[in-house]
Scaffold this active site. Structure first.
Site, short mmCIF file in Angstrom:
data_model
loop_
_atom_site.label_atom_id
_atom_site.label_comp_id
_atom_site.label_asym_id
_atom_site.label_seq_id
_atom_site.Cartn_x
_atom_site.Cartn_y
_atom_site.Cartn_z
N GLY A 477 38.64 22.07 36.72
CA GLY A 477 37.30 21.55 36.41
C GLY A 477 36.60 22.27 35.28
O GLY A 477 35.39 22.15 35.13
N SER A 516 40.43 34.08 36.06
CA SER A 516 39.12 33.47 36.35
C SER A 516 38.21 33.55 35.13
O SER A 516 37.01 33.78 35.23
CB SER A 516 38.43 34.19 37.52
OG SER A 516 39.27 34.25 38.63
N GLU A 707 39.62 33.71 41.56
CA GLU A 707 40.60 34.56 42.23
C GLU A 707 40.05 35.29 43.46
O GLU A 707 40.74 35.46 44.46
CB GLU A 707 41.15 35.58 41.23
CG GLU A 707 42.02 34.92 40.19
CD GLU A 707 42.27 35.82 39.00
OE1 GLU A 707 41.31 36.08 38.24
OE2 GLU A 707 43.40 36.27 38.83
#
Ligand code: FES
Ligand code: FES
Lengths: 752, 157
Positions: A477, A516, A707
Site C-alpha cells: 500500500g 519498513s 516489521e
C-alpha cells in the site's frame, strides 16, 4: 477513528491507486509476463545437503532437440567478494554452485528450452558426480568438535579460534559492569531458548522474464523488493555493464525480506544472453521452500539480574544464529535488539553467525529480532511471575525512555514504548475475564526501522494532476501512502496524484523496499520534491502577477499573495497554474533525493489469549490485540494491516511453522500442506491500537511500521501458553507434539 | 503427444483451445488463454490463489485438467466484475483495505463469490472456514473477513 488532526489527507483512508487492478486480476505479478518466442528455464538442484561436485556433464542435455541453452557456474565469471555488505562471491556460488553444493536444493545448472516439460526433461540428462560429505544440520552439529566444515580455510570475522570452525563471525556489545550488576540483584534468572528455521511464506513464488537484444542490452521483468538491487547483483555476477540492463519490477506478491536478493534472475539473464531469446523462469513452491528464504534457527541464552521491585540490574545474552550455507545471519541486529526496550545499566551481549547445510538465510521481517525477543520477553514473564508483579508493570518499570542509550551507542529520541504499555493496561482485553484452561500473555517488540537512500520525481500534468515516480515496489500500500503525502503538500485530491513504480532506466535511484522504510524515507523524498514543486508554482504565480516570488505564499492547493505584499490577486490553484505552464516558463517537474536519517524506532505491546487442549496439545488463539507506535499513521488501514499481518505471521511462527529435515538434510515439508502457515480459520480478529508519538526527524512524524509487529507475538503466545498450562515452552514452535511432551513431563513432575 | 481440442465457456464467452493431456486448467488459463488473474502459488491445491468456478463450483484450477472443462462454464476473476462495475466483494475488499500485496486477492474474490452465491448471510466462522483454503500471508485475514461480511450485507440489501 476521526481525523481530528490538522491534515486534510494524512490520517484518512482513501482507496489505493492500484486497487482496482488487484481485485480484478489485471495487476501483473512476476509470473504474468510473456513474450513471443519465449523459452522456459528450469533449474537443476542438488539432491545432497553437502557434497563436493566432482564432475558435471551437460552434453546430453544440450543435444536434446528444443534445448536452446544450458548454463552452469562455469559460465559465470569468478567474482571478488566486493566491498559491500553482501559477499558477491558467495552470492554467485549460491546462484549456481561452484565446487561444492551446500544444501539440499542448491542450484547447479539451468536449462532453457521451448517448453517447461522439455526443460525438465533436459535437466534429467545432466550428469553430476558428487562426493557426499557429512551434512551439518543444526547449531549443535555445526559447533560440535570435529564437525564437517562448510567453508574450509575461511577465517571467521572478529572471532579467534584454533582450527577450522563453522562460526563465520562474532559480534559483541557491552556496557557497565556485569559482575557488579549481577551482585546488586536480589534475583538471578537464566534460561536458554531455541527457534527453528522458518520461511517468509510469501504466496507468490519467485519469477523472472529475461530478454536480451542483439545489441547486448537486456531487460528483466521480475518480482523483487528492489529493482536497482537486482540490476546491481545481476551485472556484478555476470560481469555486465549495468547500463545495458534494465530491470522492470512487477507487482510483488509478498516478500517480507525474502525478495531482497537474487536467485534465478542472473541465471535467466545468462540463459537469454546465451540463447538470444526471452527466457522465463518461475519457481515451484517446493523450490521456494528448498532454496530461498528462510528465516534462521537460533539458540539464545539470557541471564537477568533484578531487584525485588523488578528493576533490572544486569543482563547478559549469547546468541547463536544459523546463517545457512553462507555467512550472514541476522545475529547482529538480534544482538542489538535483545535488550533495547529496557533501561539496563550493566549488560553484555555476544552473537555468533554459524554456517550449516541449509539454504542461505535471507532477511525475514525485522531480521533477527523476533527470536531475540522470544528469549528476553519469555524470561521477563518468568521474572514477573517469580516477583508476583504484573508483567506490564514490570516492563513499565524498566522501559527505555527518551535519552536512554542503546547497547550499540545511540540514544533514543522520542519513543512510544511507555505509551504502548499503558494503552495495553487500559485495554478491555487486558481486563477481560478468562475461562478455565485459557491463558493470557503479553510481550513487547522493538525494531530499529531503516532509512537509507530514496528519491522521488514529480511531473505536473496540464490537468493539474501529478505523476509521482519512484522505484520502490509497492508491497503493501505504499503507492497510497506516498500519494497521500504528495496530495497533502500540494493540496490536491489524492486521486489526482498518480503514483508510478518505475523501472531502473526511468526511476531515480532508490534503495529497496525493506526495513519498513518506504513511507518513511521515500515519503521524505516525496515531501521534499513536493515542496520544490510548490516553490516553482509560487514562482510561476509571481510571474503571472509580475511580483517577487517571496510575495507569494501557498495554502491548501492555491498560490496567493502574502499579506505583507499588499497585493490583491485572486488565488491561483495548482490546476490553473498547470494549465498556464507553457506561457509561464514551460514544464514543471521536481525531484528530491536524500539519505534518510533518524528512521525512528518502533515499539509494540501485544496481548494474546489462548486455549490449550490438554488432550491434543493444540493451542487456539482466542483473542489478540496489537498496540504499536506508528509515529504518524498516514493511511491508518494499511498500518493496521501491517500490525495484523505481522501478528498472524508471528502466531504461525510460534505455533506451527518449522523446517523439518531428514537425517541426510533433505527438507521434508517443502509445501504449504506440511509447512502450515495460519489460515483464516486458525485466527481470531486481530484488534489494533495505534499510538502516535511523532518521529521528530520526519516532516509528518512517520516511523516505519511493517516489521515491528512480528517481534512480539512469539513470546506473547508462549507466555499465554505458560499462563494456560503452567509450562514454559522454551522451544518454538509450540506444536502439538512438543507441547504434549512438555505437558507429560510436567505431570511426571519433571518441569515446573 | 497429440493435443486435445477443448471447447468451453469462459466468463460467459465461448472459447476453444488446444492443450496437452496433462496440462492443468491453470496452465490453459494463464499460458494459453492469457488470463493471468488466477495465480499459481503452489500447484498442489494448498493456497487457493488459483481459485475459479467450474459450473458455479469453487475449484483450484491447478488441480483440474484443462481437458476436463470441455463443455463447462468457467468463471475466473476476470469475469467477476461486470464491465466497469466492480462486484460488491471487490468494492468492499478495496474499502476495507483488505489486500496488501494483492496476490491472494483474485482467489479470495472468486472464493468469496462462491460462498455468497450459496450462503448470502454467513457468520464470521462460516467465512473463516470457507476461506481456509485461501492463504493470505500479508493481512492476518481480519480485514478480508470484515470485507466479505460487509459485502454480504450489501448484497442482501
Ligand atoms: S496454485 Fe492452486 S491451490 Fe495453490
Ligand atoms: S495480500 Fe498478500 S497474500 Fe494476501
Amino acid at each position: 477513528m476521526t481525523n481530528e488532526s490538522k491534515y486534510r489527507f494524512v490520517g484518512t483512508r482513501p482507496l489505493r491507486h492500484d486497487g482496482v487492478d488487484k481485485v480484478t486480476g489485471r495487476a501483473q505479478f512476476g509470473a504474468d509476463f510473456a513474450l513471443p518466442d519465449m523459452l522456459w528455464g528450469r533449474t537443476l538442484r542438488s539432491p545432497h545437503a553437502h557434497a563436493r561436485i566432482l564432475r558435471m556433464d551437460t552434453h546430453r542435455a544440450r543435444a536434446l532437440p528444443g534445448v536452446a541453452a544450458v548454463v552452469t557456474a562455469a559460465d559465470l565469471p569468478e567474482v571478488e567478494p566486493g566491498p559491500g555488505p553482501v559477499n558477491l562471491r558467495d552470492l554467485s556460488c549460491n546462484v549456481l554452485a561452484r565446487n561444492k553444493v551446500l544444501y539440499h536444493g542448491h542450484a547447479l545448472a539451468a536449462v532453457a528450452a521451448t517448453t517447461e516439460a522439455l526443460a525438465a526433461e533436459a535437466l534429467e540428462l545432466i550428469e553430476v558426480e558428487y562426493e557426499p560429505l557429512p551434512p551439518v544440520l543444526s547449531l549443535d552439529d555445526a559447533l560440535a568438535p570435529g564437525a564437517a566444515i562448510l567453508h574450509e580455510g575461511r577465517a571467521p570475522k572478529r572471532y579467534k579460534v584454533s582450527g577450522p570452525t563453522n562460526v563465520a563471525a562474532r559480534c559483541e556489545f557491552s556496557r557497565g559492569d556485569l559482575t557488579r550488576g549481577f551482585a546488586e540483584a536480589d534475583l538471578l534468572l537464566k534460561r536458554s531458548f531455541r527457534t527453528q528455521t522458518v520461511h517468509q511464506g510469501y504466496i507468490e513464488p519467485h519469477a523472472v522474464l529475461a530478454q536480451t537484444g542483439a545489441d547486448g542490452r537486456s531487460t528483466l521483468w521480475c518480482c523483487t523488493q528492489g529493482a536497482f538491487m537486482v540490476r546491481h547483483y545481476c551485472s556484478a555476477l555476470l560481469g555486465l555493464d549495468s547500463a545495458k540492463l534494465r530491470v522492470v519490477p512487477s507487482e510483488i506478491g509478498g516478500g517480507f525480506g525474502g525478495k531482497t536478493t537474487v536467485y534465478q534472475e542472473p541465471v535467466a539473464l545468462l540463459l537469454s544472453r546465451v540463447s538470444g531469446r526471452p527466457v522465463k523462469m518461475v519457481m515451484s513452491r517446493e523450490e521456494v521452500f528448498r532454496a530461498t528464504g528462510p528465516g534462521c534457527a537460533t539458540r539464545v541464552e539470557v541471564k537477568l539480574g533484578a531487584r525485588r521491585d523488578g528493576t533490572l540490574t544486569a543482563a547478559r545474552a549469547s546468541l547463536w544464529y544459523e546463517a545457512g550455507a553462507f555467512p550472514g545471519s541476522p545475529v547482529e541486529p538480534g544482538a542489538m535488539c535483545i535488550f533495547a526496550p529496557y533501561r539496563i545499566e550493566n549488560l553484555f551481549i555476544e552473537g555468533f553467525d554459524v554456517c550449516c547445510n541449509k539454504p542461505k538465510t535471507t532477511a525475514y521481517r525485522a531480521p533477527g529480532a523476533p527470536q531475540a525477543a522470544f528469549a528476553m520477553e519469555s524470561l521477563l514473564d518468568e521474572l514477573a511471575q517469580v516477583l508476583k508483579l504484573d508483567p506490564l508493570e514490570l516492563r513499565s518499570r524498566n522501559a527505555a525512555q527518551k535519552g536512554d542509550q542503546l547497547a550499540y551507542g545511540p540514544r533514543f529520541k522520542e519513543i512510544g514504548l511507555t505509551e504502548t504499555l499503558s494503552k495495553a493496561r487500559e485495554h478491555p482485553h487486558y481486563k477481560a475475564p478468562l475461562e478455565a484452561g485459557c491463558g493470557r500473555g503479553v510481550a513487547v517488540g522493538f525494531w530499529f526501522n531503516a532509512g537509507m537512500n530514496s528519491s522521488a520525481t514529480l511531473h505536473l500534468g496540464g490537468d493539474g494532476g501529478v505523476s509521482l515516480v519512484t522505484g520502490n515496489p509497492d508491497i503493501g500500500g505504499s503507492r497510497a501512502s506516498l500519494a497521500m503525502l504528495c496530495a497533502e503538500e500540494l493540496g490536491i485530491e489524492v486521486e489526482r496524484v498518480r503514483p508510478v513504480v518505475a523501472d531502473t532506466d526511468t526511476a531515480p535511484y532508490t534503495d529497496l523496499t525493506g526495513g519498513s522504510r518506504v513511507t518513511f524515507a521515500t515519503g521524505m523524498a516525496v515531501v521534499e520534491a513536493s515542496r520544490k514543486l510548490v516553490a516553482e508554482l509560487c514562482a510561476r504565480a509571481a510571474r503571472i502577477w509580475d511580483c517577487e516570488p517571496a510575495q507569494v505564499t501557498f495554502h491548501e492547493g492555491r498560490c496567493l499573495p502574502t499579506a505583507a505584499s499588499g497585493l490583491d490577486h485572486s488565488p491561483l490553484s495548482v490546476a490553473e497554474l498547470a494549465a498556464r505552464m507553457a506561457q509561464t516558463g514551460g514544464p514543471i517537474n521536481a525531484q528530491a533525493q536524500l539519505t534518510a536519517r533518524g528512521p525512528g524506532p518502533g515499539f509494540a505491546t501485544h496481548i494474546c489469549d489462548v486455549r490449550v487442549d490438554p488432550e491434543t496439545g493444540r493451542v487456539e488463539v482466542l483473542r489478540y490485540t496489537a498496540i504499536q507506535d506508528a509515529g504518524r499513521a498516514i493511511h491508518p488501514s494499511y498500518v493496521e494491516g501491517q500490525m495484523q499481518g505481522g501478528a498472524a505471521q508471528g502466531i504461525g511462527w510460534a505455533l506451527n511453522e518449522e523446517y523439518l529435515y531428514d537425517e541426510n538434510g533433505a527438507l521434508e515439508n517443502a509445501g504449504f500442506l506440511d509447512y502450515r502457515i495460519p489460515v483464516a480459520s486458525d485466527l481470531p480478529m486481530i484488534d489494533t491500537v495505534l499510538v502516535e508519538v511523532p518521529n521528530p526527524t520526519h516532516p509528518y512524524g512517520v516511523r516505519g511500521v511493517g516489521e515491528t509487529p512480528i517481534v512480539a507475538p512469539l513470546a506473547a503466545v508462549a507466555n499465554a501458553v505458560r499462563a494456560a498450562t503452567g509450562v514454559r515452552m522454551t522451544e518454538l514452535p509450540i506444536s502439538p507434539p512438543r507441547l504434549l511432551a512438555a505437558l507429560g513431563l510436567k505431570q511426571n513432575g519433571g518441569a515446573r | 503427444m497429440a493435443k486435445h481440442l477443448v471447447q468451453t465457456r469462459l466468463n460467459g464467452e465461448p472459447v476453444e483451445f488446444l492443450c496437452d493431456p496433462h496440462a492443468t486448467l491453470l496452465d490453459a488459463l494463464r499460458n494459453t488463454l492469457q488470463r493471468t488473474g488466477a495465480k499459481e502459488g503452489c500447484a498442489s491445491g494448498d493456497c487457493g490463489a488459483c481459485s475459479v468456478l467450474l459450473d458455479g463450483r469453487l475449484v483450484c484450477a491447478c488441480l483440474v485438467l484443462a481437458a476436463e472443462v470441455e463443455g463447462c462454464e468457467v468463471t475466473s476473476v476476470e469475469g467477476v466484475a461486470q464491465a466497469a462495475q466492480l462486484h460488491p466483494i471487490q468494492q468492499k475488499l478495496l474499502e476495507h483495505a483488505a489486500l496488501q500485496c494483492g496476490v491472494c486477492t483474485p482467489g479470495i474474490v472468486v472464493a468469496a463469490k462462491a460462498l455468497l452465491d450459496r450462503n448470502p448471510d454467513p457468520s464470521e466462522r462460516e467465512v473463516r472456514y470457507w476461506l481456509a483454503g485461501n492463504l493470505c500471508r500479508c493481512t492476518g485475514y481480519d480485514k478480508i473477513i470484515r470485507a466479505i461480511l460487509d459485502a454480504a450485507a450489501e448484497l442482501r440489501g
